[in-house]
Design a protein around this motif. Structure first.
Motif, PDB file in Angstrom:
ATOM      1  N   ASP A  56       8.862  21.160 -83.554  1.00 14.70           N
ATOM      2  CA  ASP A  56       9.594  19.750 -83.089  1.00 14.70           C
ATOM      3  C   ASP A  56      11.031  19.444 -83.573  1.00 14.70           C
ATOM      4  OD1 ASP A  56       6.910  19.076 -82.360  1.00 14.70           O
ATOM      5  OD2 ASP A  56       6.322  17.830 -84.055  1.00 14.70           O
ATOM      6  N   ILE A  57      11.419  19.831 -84.550  1.00 17.82           N
ATOM      7  CA  ILE A  57      12.811  19.576 -85.052  1.00 17.82           C
ATOM      8  C   ILE A  57      13.738  20.829 -84.577  1.00 17.82           C
ATOM      9  CG2 ILE A  57      14.344  19.267 -87.201  1.00 17.82           C
ATOM     10  CD1 ILE A  57      11.909  17.226 -86.898  1.00 17.82           C
ATOM     11  N   ASP A  58      13.054  21.869 -84.307  1.00 20.67           N
ATOM     12  CA  ASP A  58      13.835  22.879 -83.478  1.00 20.67           C
ATOM     13  C   ASP A  58      14.226  22.603 -82.056  1.00 20.67           C
ATOM     14  OD1 ASP A  58      13.738  24.852 -85.512  1.00 20.67           O
ATOM     15  OD2 ASP A  58      12.151  25.997 -84.795  1.00 20.67           O
ATOM     16  N   LYS A  59      13.311  21.688 -81.220  1.00 15.69           N
ATOM     17  CA  LYS A  59      13.586  21.226 -80.174  1.00 15.69           C
ATOM     18  C   LYS A  59      14.919  20.384 -79.978  1.00 15.69           C
ATOM     19  CE  LYS A  59       9.219  22.007 -77.938  1.00 15.69           C
ATOM     20  NZ  LYS A  59       8.542  22.528 -78.923  1.00 15.69           N
ATOM     21  N   LEU A  60      14.885  19.440 -81.394  1.00 17.52           N
ATOM     22  CA  LEU A  60      16.156  18.419 -81.317  1.00 17.52           C
ATOM     23  C   LEU A  60      17.328  19.324 -81.792  1.00 17.52           C
ATOM     24  CD1 LEU A  60      17.184  15.594 -81.428  1.00 17.52           C
ATOM     25  CD2 LEU A  60      16.227  15.363 -83.921  1.00 17.52           C
ATOM     26  N   ALA A  61      17.134  20.457 -82.577  1.00 12.75           N
ATOM     27  CA  ALA A  61      18.296  21.093 -82.906  1.00 12.75           C
ATOM     28  C   ALA A  61      18.887  21.785 -81.530  1.00 12.75           C
ATOM     29  CB  ALA A  61      18.090  22.122 -83.885  1.00 12.75           C
ATOM     30  N   GLN A  62      17.856  22.267 -80.799  1.00 16.01           N
ATOM     31  CA  GLN A  62      18.192  23.052 -79.460  1.00 16.01           C
ATOM     32  C   GLN A  62      19.132  21.971 -78.790  1.00 16.01           C
ATOM     33  OE1 GLN A  62      15.174  24.350 -77.337  1.00 16.01           O
ATOM     34  NE2 GLN A  62      16.341  25.130 -75.290  1.00 16.01           N
ATOM     35  N   PHE A  63      18.530  20.759 -78.448  1.00 13.83           N
ATOM     36  CA  PHE A  63      19.230  19.875 -77.723  1.00 13.83           C
ATOM     37  C   PHE A  63      20.701  19.421 -78.310  1.00 13.83           C
ATOM     38  CE2 PHE A  63      20.270  15.336 -77.410  1.00 13.83           C
ATOM     39  CZ  PHE A  63      20.495  15.180 -75.902  1.00 13.83           C
ATOM     40  N   ALA A  64      20.677  19.327 -79.603  1.00 12.51           N
ATOM     41  CA  ALA A  64      21.969  18.743 -80.233  1.00 12.51           C
ATOM     42  C   ALA A  64      22.981  19.985 -80.234  1.00 12.51           C
ATOM     43  CB  ALA A  64      21.604  18.355 -81.690  1.00 12.51           C
ATOM     44  N   THR A  65      22.627  21.003 -79.934  1.00  8.86           N
ATOM     45  CA  THR A  65      23.482  22.135 -79.903  1.00  8.86           C
ATOM     46  C   THR A  65      23.765  22.682 -78.825  1.00  8.86           C
ATOM     47  OG1 THR A  65      21.717  23.791 -80.685  1.00  8.86           O
ATOM     48  CG2 THR A  65      23.091  22.824 -82.444  1.00  8.86           C
ATOM     49  N   VAL A  66      23.112  22.500 -77.655  1.00  6.24           N
ATOM     50  CA  VAL A  66      23.135  23.178 -76.401  1.00  6.24           C
ATOM     51  C   VAL A  66      24.572  22.941 -75.835  1.00  6.24           C
ATOM     52  CG1 VAL A  66      22.657  20.895 -74.859  1.00  6.24           C
ATOM     53  CG2 VAL A  66      22.031  23.194 -73.951  1.00  6.24           C
ATOM     54  N   ASP A  67      25.488  22.027 -76.068  1.00  3.08           N
ATOM     55  CA  ASP A  67      26.734  22.028 -75.716  1.00  3.08           C
ATOM     56  C   ASP A  67      27.778  22.208 -76.770  1.00  3.08           C
ATOM     57  OD1 ASP A  67      29.038  21.178 -74.695  1.00  3.08           O
ATOM     58  OD2 ASP A  67      28.841  19.210 -74.222  1.00  3.08           O
ATOM     59  N   PRO A  68      28.326  23.546 -76.652  1.00  3.92           N
ATOM     60  CA  PRO A  68      29.218  24.112 -77.644  1.00  3.92           C
ATOM     61  C   PRO A  68      30.481  23.056 -77.935  1.00  3.92           C
ATOM     62  CG  PRO A  68      29.404  25.352 -75.691  1.00  3.92           C
ATOM     63  CD  PRO A  68      28.260  24.473 -75.455  1.00  3.92           C
ATOM     64  N   HIS A  69      30.860  22.309 -77.035  1.00  5.39           N
ATOM     65  CA  HIS A  69      31.950  21.440 -77.225  1.00  5.39           C
ATOM     66  C   HIS A  69      31.397  19.963 -77.799  1.00  5.39           C
ATOM     67  CE1 HIS A  69      34.128  24.320 -74.996  1.00  5.39           C
ATOM     68  NE2 HIS A  69      33.546  24.154 -74.052  1.00  5.39           N
ATOM     69  N   ASN A  70      30.253  19.838 -78.064  1.00  2.00           N
ATOM     70  CA  ASN A  70      29.711  18.756 -78.336  1.00  2.00           C
ATOM     71  C   ASN A  70      28.530  18.856 -79.469  1.00  2.00           C
ATOM     72  OD1 ASN A  70      29.597  15.693 -78.907  1.00  2.00           O
ATOM     73  ND2 ASN A  70      28.216  15.400 -77.352  1.00  2.00           N
ATOM     74  N   HIS A  71      28.812  19.627 -80.312  1.00  2.00           N
ATOM     75  CA  HIS A  71      27.651  20.071 -81.468  1.00  2.00           C
ATOM     76  C   HIS A  71      27.444  18.883 -82.347  1.00  2.00           C
ATOM     77  CE1 HIS A  71      25.881  21.912 -84.934  1.00  2.00           C
ATOM     78  NE2 HIS A  71      25.728  22.854 -84.243  1.00  2.00           N
ATOM     79  N   ILE A  72      26.156  18.471 -82.509  1.00  2.00           N
ATOM     80  CA  ILE A  72      25.864  17.369 -83.536  1.00  2.00           C
ATOM     81  C   ILE A  72      24.906  17.866 -84.461  1.00  2.00           C
ATOM     82  CG2 ILE A  72      24.637  15.102 -83.331  1.00  2.00           C
ATOM     83  CD1 ILE A  72      24.836  15.056 -80.227  1.00  2.00           C
ATOM     84  N   GLY A  73      25.276  17.638 -85.837  1.00  3.42           N
ATOM     85  CA  GLY A  73      24.426  17.926 -86.809  1.00  3.42           C
ATOM     86  C   GLY A  73      23.531  17.147 -87.220  1.00  3.42           C
ATOM     87  N   PRO A  74      22.572  17.555 -87.735  1.00  2.00           N
ATOM     88  CA  PRO A  74      21.424  16.432 -88.197  1.00  2.00           C
ATOM     89  C   PRO A  74      21.629  15.113 -88.672  1.00  2.00           C
ATOM     90  CG  PRO A  74      21.440  18.304 -89.699  1.00  2.00           C
ATOM     91  CD  PRO A  74      22.553  18.926 -88.859  1.00  2.00           C
ATOM     92  N   GLU A  75      22.771  15.156 -89.429  1.00  2.00           N
ATOM     93  CA  GLU A  75      23.306  13.819 -90.292  1.00  2.00           C
ATOM     94  C   GLU A  75      23.936  13.076 -89.286  1.00  2.00           C
ATOM     95  OE1 GLU A  75      26.674  16.350 -90.747  1.00  2.00           O
ATOM     96  OE2 GLU A  75      24.316  16.613 -90.791  1.00  2.00           O
ATOM     97  N   LYS A  76      24.181  13.549 -88.089  1.00  2.00           N
ATOM     98  CA  LYS A  76      25.142  12.780 -87.025  1.00  2.00           C
ATOM     99  C   LYS A  76      24.524  12.250 -86.116  1.00  2.00           C
ATOM    100  CE  LYS A  76      28.869  13.905 -89.353  1.00  2.00           C
ATOM    101  NZ  LYS A  76      29.849  12.601 -90.128  1.00  2.00           N
TER     102      LYS A  76
END
Length: 300
Positions: A31-51
């Motif tokens: 489940d968390i891997d899917k969110l991580a995949q979504f958050a990092t799919v755009d290399p110009h807008n990388h979102i860390g878990p705490e952000k």
């Protein structure tokens, strides 16, 4: 903190603090891997878990919906994400939980097929007891229905956890939680025949000596075998329903409630943490509801 670090620390929490099984931890991780995949799919807008913000999570739900995931799958993923951010908040890794106001998709509860008592008898009676595996398979069906076990609880059942003299068995359920479950006379009889008359002739592999149900090679049975066994028996018995081991578990709970059993007692036997989960298994037919009204309502 990056996603990999956050997921590893979350896994340690689930294992050490919540004592969850490896299967449950793997499910949370997916489940968390899917969110991580979504958050990092755009290399110009990388979102860390705490952000991650509530707006990000809402966009994530839109994203998984566009992947044509079923509402049940979406709800499960959301549950995992909520658990992840509760952990992050508890560990002071974030100042506020972004998932707190996130709403799950509406799910229509669909009850699985329930077997009637006659259909269960047909499944059992169709088993060929002249074959070496026949008595074992009969014991499997009897125990599943008598005790309402999950398929993994059946395949991991140990001889040392059978207390047949007092008509109880000890079961290891989800999260390695143990519970005592009553076992009926028909299941006890079938178990004793398998254990004392046929299992003794099996050449048992090292490490499997305490397992109740073994295959012809002396190893514990797989979950897949139990699924296939029930499918085959249903065809032979002329039961035209999509059944699985869980169907017998559902039938166990339904028949108990229809017979007047207390819902809390059924919850205990099924090993449910929440009573709301048990309510899913109380598929009460109209005749039973009508008879309940007639019996207990003063103006019926």
């Amino acid at each position: 903190m990056n996603w990999q670090q956050a997921i590893k620390s979350f896994q340690a929490y689930l294992r050490l603090e919540r004592s969850l099984s490896s299967n449950s931890i793997e499910a949370y991780t997916r489940d968390i891997d899917k969110l991580a995949q979504f958050a990092t799919v755009d290399p110009h807008n990388h979102i860390g878990p705490e952000k991650v913000t509530l707006a990000d999570l809402r966009r994530f739900l839109v994203w998984i919906n566009e992947l044509r995931m079923l509402p049940t799958s979406q709800a499960r993923i959301l549950s995992g994400i909520k658990a992840f951010y509760k952990y992050m908040l508890m560990e002071d890794l974030i100042a506020a939980d972004p998932s707190e106001l996130l709403e799950a998709p509406k799910i229509q509860r669909k009850l699985p097929d329930t077997l009637s008592y006659d259909e269960i008898n047909r499944l059992i009676s169709i088993i060929d007891l002249s074959k070496p595996e026949g008595p074992r398979n009969k014991a499997i069906i009897e125990v599943l229905y008598s005790c309402g076990l999950r398929v993994s609880e059946l395949t991991e059942l140990k001889i040392s956890n059978l207390y047949l003299d007092i008509e109880f068995i000890k079961v290891t359920g989800k999260g390695d939680k143990e519970r005592l479950v009553p076992i009926g006379g028909a299941a006890i009889k079938a178990l004793k025949i398998w254990l004392h008359e046929l299992r003794t002739h099996v050449s048992i592999k090292k490490g499997e000596e305490d397992m109740v149900f073994l295959n012809r090679r002396g190893s514990r049975l797989s979950r897949v075998y139990i699924f296939m066994l029930l499918k085959d028996l249903a065809i032979l018995a002329g039961v035209h329903k999509n059944i699985s081991p869980h169907t017998l578990r559902h039938s166990f709970a339904t028949h108990l409630v229809e017979g007047g059993a207390d819902l809390r007692a059924v919850q205990e036997m099924l090993g449910h943490e929440s009573i709301t989960t048990t309510e899913i298994y109380t598929h009460l037919n109209r005749d039973y509801l009508r008879s309940t009204i007639n019996q207990y309502h003063p103006r019926a």
